[in-house]
Design a protein around this motif. Structure first.
Motif, PDB file in Angstrom:
ATOM      1  N   UNK A 198      26.306  48.650  60.291  1.00 20.37           N
ATOM      2  CA  UNK A 198      27.747  48.637  60.034  1.00 20.37           C
ATOM      3  C   UNK A 198      28.004  49.301  58.690  1.00 20.37           C
ATOM      4  N   UNK A 199      28.951  50.220  58.670  1.00 22.55           N
ATOM      5  CA  UNK A 199      29.349  50.898  57.437  1.00 22.55           C
ATOM      6  C   UNK A 199      30.862  50.966  57.393  1.00 22.55           C
ATOM      7  N   UNK A 200      31.371  51.193  56.205  1.00 20.60           N
ATOM      8  CA  UNK A 200      32.806  51.377  56.054  1.00 20.60           C
ATOM      9  C   UNK A 200      33.197  52.804  56.423  1.00 20.60           C
ATOM     10  N   UNK A 201      34.350  52.939  57.036  1.00 24.34           N
ATOM     11  CA  UNK A 201      34.949  54.249  57.259  1.00 24.34           C
ATOM     12  C   UNK A 201      35.688  54.624  55.979  1.00 24.34           C
ATOM     13  N   UNK A 202      36.224  55.837  55.872  1.00 28.79           N
ATOM     14  CA  UNK A 202      37.043  56.158  54.693  1.00 28.79           C
ATOM     15  C   UNK A 202      38.216  55.176  54.508  1.00 28.79           C
ATOM     16  N   UNK A 203      38.877  54.803  55.602  1.00 25.43           N
ATOM     17  CA  UNK A 203      39.954  53.800  55.495  1.00 25.43           C
ATOM     18  C   UNK A 203      39.404  52.471  54.998  1.00 25.43           C
ATOM     19  N   UNK A 204      38.262  52.079  55.556  1.00 30.58           N
ATOM     20  CA  UNK A 204      37.636  50.819  55.162  1.00 30.58           C
ATOM     21  C   UNK A 204      37.196  50.814  53.716  1.00 30.58           C
ATOM     22  N   UNK A 205      36.679  51.955  53.244  1.00 31.28           N
ATOM     23  CA  UNK A 205      36.267  52.052  51.841  1.00 31.28           C
ATOM     24  C   UNK A 205      37.457  51.859  50.920  1.00 31.28           C
ATOM     25  N   UNK A 206      38.570  52.492  51.261  1.00 33.36           N
ATOM     26  CA  UNK A 206      39.777  52.347  50.427  1.00 33.36           C
ATOM     27  C   UNK A 206      40.240  50.889  50.413  1.00 33.36           C
ATOM     28  N   UNK A 207      40.283  50.271  51.584  1.00 36.45           N
ATOM     29  CA  UNK A 207      40.701  48.862  51.654  1.00 36.45           C
ATOM     30  C   UNK A 207      39.738  47.963  50.890  1.00 36.45           C
ATOM     31  N   UNK A 208      38.439  48.198  51.066  1.00 40.83           N
ATOM     32  CA  UNK A 208      37.428  47.356  50.412  1.00 40.83           C
ATOM     33  C   UNK A 208      37.511  47.466  48.897  1.00 40.83           C
ATOM     34  N   UNK A 209      37.819  48.651  48.381  1.00 37.60           N
ATOM     35  CA  UNK A 209      37.957  48.813  46.925  1.00 37.60           C
ATOM     36  C   UNK A 209      39.136  47.991  46.408  1.00 37.60           C
ATOM     37  N   UNK A 210      40.238  47.996  47.155  1.00 40.21           N
ATOM     38  CA  UNK A 210      41.399  47.202  46.747  1.00 40.21           C
ATOM     39  C   UNK A 210      41.053  45.712  46.750  1.00 40.21           C
ATOM     40  N   UNK A 211      40.376  45.286  47.798  1.00 44.52           N
ATOM     41  CA  UNK A 211      39.980  43.882  47.918  1.00 44.52           C
ATOM     42  C   UNK A 211      38.993  43.508  46.818  1.00 44.52           C
ATOM     43  N   UNK A 212      38.048  44.392  46.547  1.00 43.41           N
ATOM     44  CA  UNK A 212      37.058  44.139  45.498  1.00 43.41           C
ATOM     45  C   UNK A 212      37.718  44.004  44.132  1.00 43.41           C
ATOM     46  N   UNK A 213      38.704  44.838  43.874  1.00 36.21           N
ATOM     47  CA  UNK A 213      39.449  44.731  42.612  1.00 36.21           C
ATOM     48  C   UNK A 213      40.148  43.376  42.512  1.00 36.21           C
ATOM     49  N   UNK A 214      40.768  42.940  43.609  1.00 37.71           N
ATOM     50  CA  UNK A 214      41.437  41.639  43.615  1.00 37.71           C
ATOM     51  C   UNK A 214      40.427  40.512  43.407  1.00 37.71           C
ATOM     52  N   UNK A 215      39.301  40.585  44.116  1.00 29.64           N
ATOM     53  CA  UNK A 215      38.271  39.553  43.956  1.00 29.64           C
ATOM     54  C   UNK A 215      37.756  39.519  42.516  1.00 29.64           C
ATOM     55  N   UNK A 216      37.548  40.682  41.921  1.00 32.60           N
ATOM     56  CA  UNK A 216      37.097  40.739  40.530  1.00 32.60           C
ATOM     57  C   UNK A 216      38.098  40.096  39.591  1.00 32.60           C
ATOM     58  N   UNK A 217      39.372  40.367  39.823  1.00 30.29           N
ATOM     59  CA  UNK A 217      40.436  39.780  39.001  1.00 30.29           C
ATOM     60  C   UNK A 217      40.451  38.259  39.154  1.00 30.29           C
ATOM     61  N   UNK A 218      40.284  37.777  40.384  1.00 25.68           N
ATOM     62  CA  UNK A 218      40.252  36.331  40.625  1.00 25.68           C
ATOM     63  C   UNK A 218      39.053  35.704  39.907  1.00 25.68           C
ATOM     64  N   UNK A 276      37.404  36.843  37.337  1.00 25.49           N
ATOM     65  CA  UNK A 276      37.603  36.953  35.888  1.00 25.49           C
ATOM     66  C   UNK A 276      38.566  35.880  35.380  1.00 25.49           C
ATOM     67  N   UNK A 277      39.555  35.554  36.183  1.00 24.87           N
ATOM     68  CA  UNK A 277      40.572  34.589  35.774  1.00 24.87           C
ATOM     69  C   UNK A 277      40.336  33.188  36.322  1.00 24.87           C
ATOM     70  N   UNK A 278      39.140  32.934  36.840  1.00 24.65           N
ATOM     71  CA  UNK A 278      38.846  31.621  37.411  1.00 24.65           C
ATOM     72  C   UNK A 278      39.142  30.467  36.447  1.00 24.65           C
ATOM     73  N   UNK A 279      38.786  30.566  35.161  1.00 20.36           N
ATOM     74  CA  UNK A 279      39.123  29.452  34.255  1.00 20.36           C
ATOM     75  C   UNK A 279      40.631  29.164  34.209  1.00 20.36           C
ATOM     76  N   UNK A 280      41.455  30.208  34.263  1.00 23.58           N
ATOM     77  CA  UNK A 280      42.908  30.003  34.262  1.00 23.58           C
ATOM     78  C   UNK A 280      43.377  29.311  35.531  1.00 23.58           C
ATOM     79  N   UNK A 281      42.796  29.711  36.666  1.00 28.37           N
ATOM     80  CA  UNK A 281      43.158  29.064  37.929  1.00 28.37           C
ATOM     81  C   UNK A 281      42.731  27.605  37.937  1.00 28.37           C
ATOM     82  N   UNK A 282      41.526  27.343  37.436  1.00 28.74           N
ATOM     83  CA  UNK A 282      41.020  25.968  37.407  1.00 28.74           C
ATOM     84  C   UNK A 282      41.883  25.087  36.502  1.00 28.74           C
TER      85      UNK A 282
END
Length: 124
Positions: free
Chosen positions: A82-102, A104-110
């Motif tokens: 299984x690999x990402x398509x170009x559409x999937x790569x773009x979506x995964x990068x957006x999701x990865x950025x969101x996950x990274x932000x979450x 990074x900010x885990x102490x604030x959420x907690x």
């Protein structure tokens, strides 16, 4: 030119695609595939908690939406990658950025959750 989708319209097919890509398992699978090609077993081990059935359903939905490419190799035993398509790569990068932000900010959420829980327990 095709009209743009509207995920806020319950009748728009973009809502289903958004659900596949951003749903619980879809977003995690896309995030893991951003690391590169993976076999089914590798994905199952790397996405903790997903059942075989749910992973299979998720991969089928992502493949149908054009986010994931499934390649079956004609060998015995069968091997599927299984690999990402170009559409999937773009979506995964957006999701990865969101996950990274979450993450990074885990102490604030907690802290926010602890404050909320403390207010709720005082009012019970």
């Amino acid at each position: 030119m095709e009209p743009r989708g509207d995920v806020y319209d319950r009748n728009c097919p973009s809502r289903t695609i958004a659900n596949h890509a951003t749903g619980h398992w879809g977003s995690l699978v896309l995030g893991k595939l951003l690391d590169g090609t993976k076999r089914f077993g590798e994905l199952r081990r790397s996405v903790s908690g997903v059942s075989e059935k749910m992973l299979a359903q998720t991969l089928q939905a992502l493949e149908r939406d054009g986010l994931v490419h499934r390649e079956v190799h004609p060998v015995i035993p069968p091997r599927v990658d299984y690999t990402l398509t170009p559409l999937g790569t773009h979506a995964a990068k957006q999701i990865s950025d969101l996950f990274g932000w979450i993450e990074e900010n885990l102490p604030n959420f907690m802290a926010a959750q602890a404050e909320y829980d403390s207010r709720r327990s005082e009012n019970v």
